[in-house]
Design a protein around this motif. Structure first.
Motif, PDB file in Angstrom:
ATOM      1  N   PRO A  66     -34.924  21.950 -22.107  1.00 24.18           N
ATOM      2  CA  PRO A  66     -35.007  20.993 -21.374  1.00 24.18           C
ATOM      3  C   PRO A  66     -33.843  21.528 -20.290  1.00 24.18           C
ATOM      4  N   ARG A  67     -32.536  21.821 -20.410  1.00 24.33           N
ATOM      5  CA  ARG A  67     -31.706  22.446 -19.393  1.00 24.33           C
ATOM      6  C   ARG A  67     -31.762  23.513 -18.760  1.00 24.33           C
ATOM      7  N   LEU A  68     -32.336  25.008 -19.489  1.00 22.95           N
ATOM      8  CA  LEU A  68     -32.461  25.891 -18.042  1.00 22.95           C
ATOM      9  C   LEU A  68     -33.670  25.306 -17.229  1.00 22.95           C
ATOM     10  N   THR A  69     -34.687  24.718 -17.739  1.00 19.92           N
ATOM     11  CA  THR A  69     -35.876  24.011 -16.903  1.00 19.92           C
ATOM     12  C   THR A  69     -35.734  23.160 -15.434  1.00 19.92           C
ATOM     13  N   GLU A  70     -34.274  22.525 -15.960  1.00 16.99           N
ATOM     14  CA  GLU A  70     -33.900  21.615 -15.304  1.00 16.99           C
ATOM     15  C   GLU A  70     -33.711  22.639 -13.717  1.00 16.99           C
ATOM     16  N   ARG A  71     -32.486  23.659 -14.497  1.00 14.64           N
ATOM     17  CA  ARG A  71     -31.550  24.319 -13.550  1.00 14.64           C
ATOM     18  C   ARG A  71     -32.568  25.195 -13.013  1.00 14.64           C
ATOM     19  N   VAL A  72     -33.576  25.559 -13.398  1.00 15.03           N
ATOM     20  CA  VAL A  72     -34.831  26.675 -12.489  1.00 15.03           C
ATOM     21  C   VAL A  72     -35.812  26.128 -11.467  1.00 15.03           C
ATOM     22  N   LEU A  73     -36.121  24.741 -11.863  1.00  8.39           N
ATOM     23  CA  LEU A  73     -36.670  23.951 -10.856  1.00  8.39           C
ATOM     24  C   LEU A  73     -35.740  23.547  -9.759  1.00  8.39           C
ATOM     25  N   THR A  74     -34.182  22.920 -10.499  1.00  6.24           N
ATOM     26  CA  THR A  74     -33.826  22.871  -9.038  1.00  6.24           C
ATOM     27  C   THR A  74     -33.278  23.677  -7.893  1.00  6.24           C
ATOM     28  N   PHE A  75     -33.113  24.874  -8.249  1.00  3.94           N
ATOM     29  CA  PHE A  75     -32.412  25.395  -7.980  1.00  3.94           C
ATOM     30  C   PHE A  75     -34.191  26.642  -7.131  1.00  3.94           C
ATOM     31  N   LEU A  76     -35.075  26.443  -7.297  1.00  2.00           N
ATOM     32  CA  LEU A  76     -36.152  26.535  -6.269  1.00  2.00           C
ATOM     33  C   LEU A  76     -36.425  25.600  -5.100  1.00  2.00           C
ATOM     34  N   ASP A  77     -35.682  24.356  -5.623  1.00  2.00           N
ATOM     35  CA  ASP A  77     -35.936  23.446  -4.277  1.00  2.00           C
ATOM     36  C   ASP A  77     -34.651  23.433  -3.727  1.00  2.00           C
ATOM     37  N   GLU A  78     -34.020  23.379  -4.176  1.00  2.00           N
ATOM     38  CA  GLU A  78     -32.336  23.562  -3.406  1.00  2.00           C
ATOM     39  C   GLU A  78     -32.226  24.692  -2.270  1.00  2.00           C
ATOM     40  N   ARG A  79     -32.795  25.773  -2.976  1.00  2.00           N
ATOM     41  CA  ARG A  79     -32.565  27.164  -2.169  1.00  2.00           C
ATOM     42  C   ARG A  79     -33.901  27.310  -1.468  1.00  2.00           C
ATOM     43  N   GLY A  80     -34.493  26.151  -1.633  1.00  2.00           N
ATOM     44  CA  GLY A  80     -35.511  26.373  -0.280  1.00  2.00           C
ATOM     45  C   GLY A  80     -36.621  27.249  -0.847  1.00  2.00           C
ATOM     46  N   PHE A 132     -29.486  41.199 -23.184  1.00  4.97           N
ATOM     47  CA  PHE A 132     -29.948  42.437 -23.984  1.00  4.97           C
ATOM     48  C   PHE A 132     -28.462  41.979 -24.812  1.00  4.97           C
ATOM     49  N   GLY A 133     -27.091  41.609 -24.476  1.00  8.09           N
ATOM     50  CA  GLY A 133     -26.237  42.899 -25.690  1.00  8.09           C
ATOM     51  C   GLY A 133     -25.643  41.493 -25.699  1.00  8.09           C
ATOM     52  N   ARG A 134     -24.649  40.703 -25.533  1.00  8.08           N
ATOM     53  CA  ARG A 134     -24.448  39.875 -26.601  1.00  8.08           C
ATOM     54  C   ARG A 134     -24.927  38.711 -26.619  1.00  8.08           C
ATOM     55  N   LYS A 135     -26.565  38.195 -25.948  1.00  5.69           N
ATOM     56  CA  LYS A 135     -27.423  37.278 -26.426  1.00  5.69           C
ATOM     57  C   LYS A 135     -26.842  35.735 -25.791  1.00  5.69           C
ATOM     58  N   VAL A 136     -26.244  36.243 -24.559  1.00  7.43           N
ATOM     59  CA  VAL A 136     -26.119  34.309 -24.049  1.00  7.43           C
ATOM     60  C   VAL A 136     -26.797  34.306 -23.317  1.00  7.43           C
ATOM     61  N   LEU A 137     -26.826  32.330 -22.351  1.00  7.57           N
ATOM     62  CA  LEU A 137     -27.320  32.308 -21.460  1.00  7.57           C
ATOM     63  C   LEU A 137     -26.111  31.859 -20.677  1.00  7.57           C
ATOM     64  N   GLY A 138     -26.213  33.120 -19.294  1.00  6.46           N
ATOM     65  CA  GLY A 138     -24.851  33.096 -18.041  1.00  6.46           C
ATOM     66  C   GLY A 138     -25.055  31.750 -17.400  1.00  6.46           C
ATOM     67  N   ALA A 139     -23.888  31.902 -16.228  1.00  4.59           N
ATOM     68  CA  ALA A 139     -24.266  30.962 -15.818  1.00  4.59           C
ATOM     69  C   ALA A 139     -25.301  30.949 -15.111  1.00  4.59           C
ATOM     70  N   ASP A 140     -25.308  31.533 -14.304  1.00  3.54           N
ATOM     71  CA  ASP A 140     -27.176  32.260 -13.539  1.00  3.54           C
ATOM     72  C   ASP A 140     -28.071  33.307 -14.142  1.00  3.54           C
ATOM     73  N   PHE A 141     -29.105  33.092 -13.104  1.00  6.20           N
ATOM     74  CA  PHE A 141     -30.524  33.340 -14.028  1.00  6.20           C
ATOM     75  C   PHE A 141     -30.963  34.863 -12.713  1.00  6.20           C
ATOM     76  N   SER A 142     -31.894  35.347 -13.155  1.00  7.23           N
ATOM     77  CA  SER A 142     -32.726  36.288 -11.799  1.00  7.23           C
ATOM     78  C   SER A 142     -34.247  35.861 -12.859  1.00  7.23           C
ATOM     79  N   GLN A 143     -35.431  35.434 -12.007  1.00  9.82           N
ATOM     80  CA  GLN A 143     -36.723  35.266 -12.097  1.00  9.82           C
ATOM     81  C   GLN A 143     -38.099  35.606 -11.561  1.00  9.82           C
ATOM     82  N   TYR A 144     -39.232  35.860 -12.255  1.00 14.30           N
ATOM     83  CA  TYR A 144     -40.005  35.859 -11.712  1.00 14.30           C
ATOM     84  C   TYR A 144     -40.710  34.430 -11.502  1.00 14.30           C
ATOM     85  N   LEU A 145     -41.157  34.690 -10.714  1.00 18.53           N
ATOM     86  CA  LEU A 145     -42.257  33.185 -10.010  1.00 18.53           C
ATOM     87  C   LEU A 145     -43.437  33.607  -9.251  1.00 18.53           C
TER      88      LEU A 145
END
Length: 562
Positions: free
Chosen positions: A445-459, A394-407
């Motif tokens: 595309p980069r963030l999409t891959e990170r998100v799907l990989t996270f859901l897979d690897e984190r179980g 909201f403030g700096r308007k940058v993509l962080g190294a991590d993320f939260s999500q609603y699945l």
């Protein structure tokens, strides 16, 4: 025939044009038809829904592209109960019977008798499963006993704080939602009259600060503040009046429309058309036609300005007694209302408003492969950082190294949304809007891959990468381009204290007579329940401006009071 024996001459029906067939536009269309207007909705997409558009893929998946959380089924029942000539605008907004605990929710039933004629609603329990980064979770279901039991297990020292939070959030809900929820703050005195109550309830401090007064546990601070993200609000910035969301959900539960939110949208279209309304698709609006009293185009910022209709992208002009925009507030004024007709909503004011964040949403389908998912219908997966991540978005308007999500995994409730043996899901990641300058053709595309990989690897969905059968995503570019949302915002103006109530865009235009707004960008704000409330508020303003009262309408006579 003598003049005394001539048949009565009834005035023509008033006509209305609504720009946008989202939930707000459809809800208002139903209400205007019930009041006797002849209403046409023009929609730039090829189907209804707007942000609630539903996509069907060639390989058999059905994805709700936007809102999936349905609450306050009474608002829906009220719309389906309307009839031509029975506007019901003077009926109680909250009949006493809907405030009593409804055992039907826990018995697997939702929706009133009129709703059941159009769409099937079912309750969802728990409301949300909230996962923390360490793998623990909290099932929020509105059940006081369950909530207290989980708090005792997670942070026993915070149970007394929860009792105080519960009482104070209830007081905010009763004043802010039940008593003031349908108030249109069209002038400053109306706003000033409620300020003492808001101060007394401590509802003007930020929600996260408010929550932190009651809970020492960072996890519980997140549990009781995250919900504003689902309406575009930063918990670190929105006023604490949004603590009422906790009680809105607790009072009426969370529901699902069988077939997805798209099924509810289609049901609204059906009701609107049954009442005589008309929807035109692939009909984008180039300009809202504004003239002076004599019907001449407005060319200077003084004098009377009146909305007369719209010009579609192809040049066709449609005329009506009033125009309502269910589109993005900023682009309604910046793109479609002539600058000479805008004194209040001028370019400087509109561009200075802070817009809500945007979203990356990944829609995907995958094989079940005989494996049970240890997920719920609604899942909130929080990252390792909370306050810092919100500040980046909201403030700096940058993509962080991590993320939260609603699945969202609706096929756990409704298998019809995917081919047999498959699940359909989407996961939503809050991201900055397009003032960030982020190149989404690269970062999407980069963030999409990170998100799907996270859901897979984190179980969360083990083996997801090998089970995927469908994958696509949208970014802020979709909101800016396809949905015509200023800067690609996903929820309209950010719900800050300085952009709430009187300071939020007005449902009756301050600049142009017979021009109105409805939906997430207008009062009271974003979220499906608020959008339906917005429709009722706007309908009341129109009835007032056109000298109408529901009891004056008679379908039998086929006329309306002028």
């Amino acid at each position: 025939m003598t003049p005394d024996s001539a048949p009565p001459v009834h005035p023509r029906r008033k006509t209305a044009l609504i720009v946008g067939a989202g939930i707000g536009g459809l809800s208002l269309g139903i209400r205007l038809q019930s009041l006797g207007f002849d209403t046409t909705i023009v929609e730039r997409l090829d189907a209804p829904g707007g942000r609630a558009y539903q996509k069907r893929t060639p390989d058999g998946y059905v994805f709700d592209m936007g809102p999936t959380v349905i609450t306050v089924p009474h608002f829906i029942e009220e719309l389906f109960a309307l009839q031509r000539g029975q506007g019901m605008l003077d009926a109680p907004d909250y009949p006493p019977e809907i405030l009593a605990p409804d055992a039907r929710v826990r018995e697997g039933q939702s929706g009133g008798p009129h709703t059941q004629n159009y769409v099937q609603l079912v309750p969802i329990l728990p409301f949300y499963r909230i996962y923390f980064d360490d793998g623990t979770f909290f099932d929020y279901d509105g059940d006081p006993a369950s909530t207290r039991r989980q708090i005792l297990a997670l942070a026993p020292g915070d149970l007394p704080g929860y009792e105080r939070f519960h009482a104070d959030a209830q007081a905010i809900f009763e004043r802010g939602f039940l008593e003031l929820g349908y108030t249109h703050f069209g002038d400053l005195p109306t706003m000033l009259r409620v300020v003492p109550d808001l101060l007394r309830l401590d509802a003007v401090r930020t929600l996260f600060s408010f929550t932190s007064r009651y809970f020492e546990s960072p996890k519980l601070r997140q549990v009781f503040s995250f919900e504003t993200l689902l309406v575009g609000g930063n918990p670190l910035s929105v006023p604490a009046i949004y603590a009422m969301i906790h009680f809105v959900e607790k009072t009426w539960g969370i529901h699902y429309a069988v077939g997805g939110t798209g099924a509810l949208v289609r049901a609204f279209v059906q009701k609107f058309e049954e009442l005589g309304g008309r929807v035109r698709y692939d009909a984008g609006v180039e300009e809202i036609l504004v003239t002076d009293d004599r019907g001449r185009p407005v060319c200077q910022p003084l004098g009377r300005r009146v909305a007369r209709g719209v010009r579609l992208d192809g040049g066709e002009e449609l005329h009506a007694d009033l125009v309502v925009s269910n589109g993005d507030w900023a682009n309604t004024y910046l793109k479609r209302v002539p600058a000479a007709a805008r004194l209040v909503n001028n370019d400087l004011r509109v561009r200075a408003a802070r817009q809500s964040m945007s979203l990356l949403v990944v829609y995907f389908g995958f094989r079940k492969d005989g494996a049970d998912l240890d997920l719920r219908h609604h899942n909130i997966i929080l990252g390792p950082r909370y306050e810092e991540l919100l500040t980046e978005i909201f403030g700096r308007k940058v993509l962080g190294a991590d993320f939260s999500q609603y699945l969202h995994v609706p096929t756990l409730t409704d298998p019809s949304l995917a081919p047999e043996g498959h699940h359909a899901a989407y996961t939503l990641v809050p991201v900055p809007h397009n003032a960030s300058g982020i190149d989404w053709t690269v970062e999407g595309p980069r963030l999409t891959e990170r998100v799907l990989t996270f859901l897979d690897e984190r179980g969360y969905i083990p083996g997801l990468r090998g089970r995927l059968t469908h994958q696509e995503f949208i970014t802020p570019d979709y909101f800016e381009g396809t949905l015509d949302s200023y800067l690609g915002n996903a929820f309209g103006p950010e719900p800050l204290l300085a952009q709430s109530a009187f300071f939020r865009p007005h449902n009756r235009s301050e600049d142009v007579k017979n021009l109105y707004l409805v939906g997430a960008g207008a009062q009271p704000g974003g979220g499906t329940p608020s959008v339906m409330m917005s429709a009722k508020m706007t309908a009341r303003l129109i009835a007032q401006d056109f000298g109408l009262h529901p009891s004056l309408w008679s379908e039998k006579e086929g006329s309306a009071a002028d």
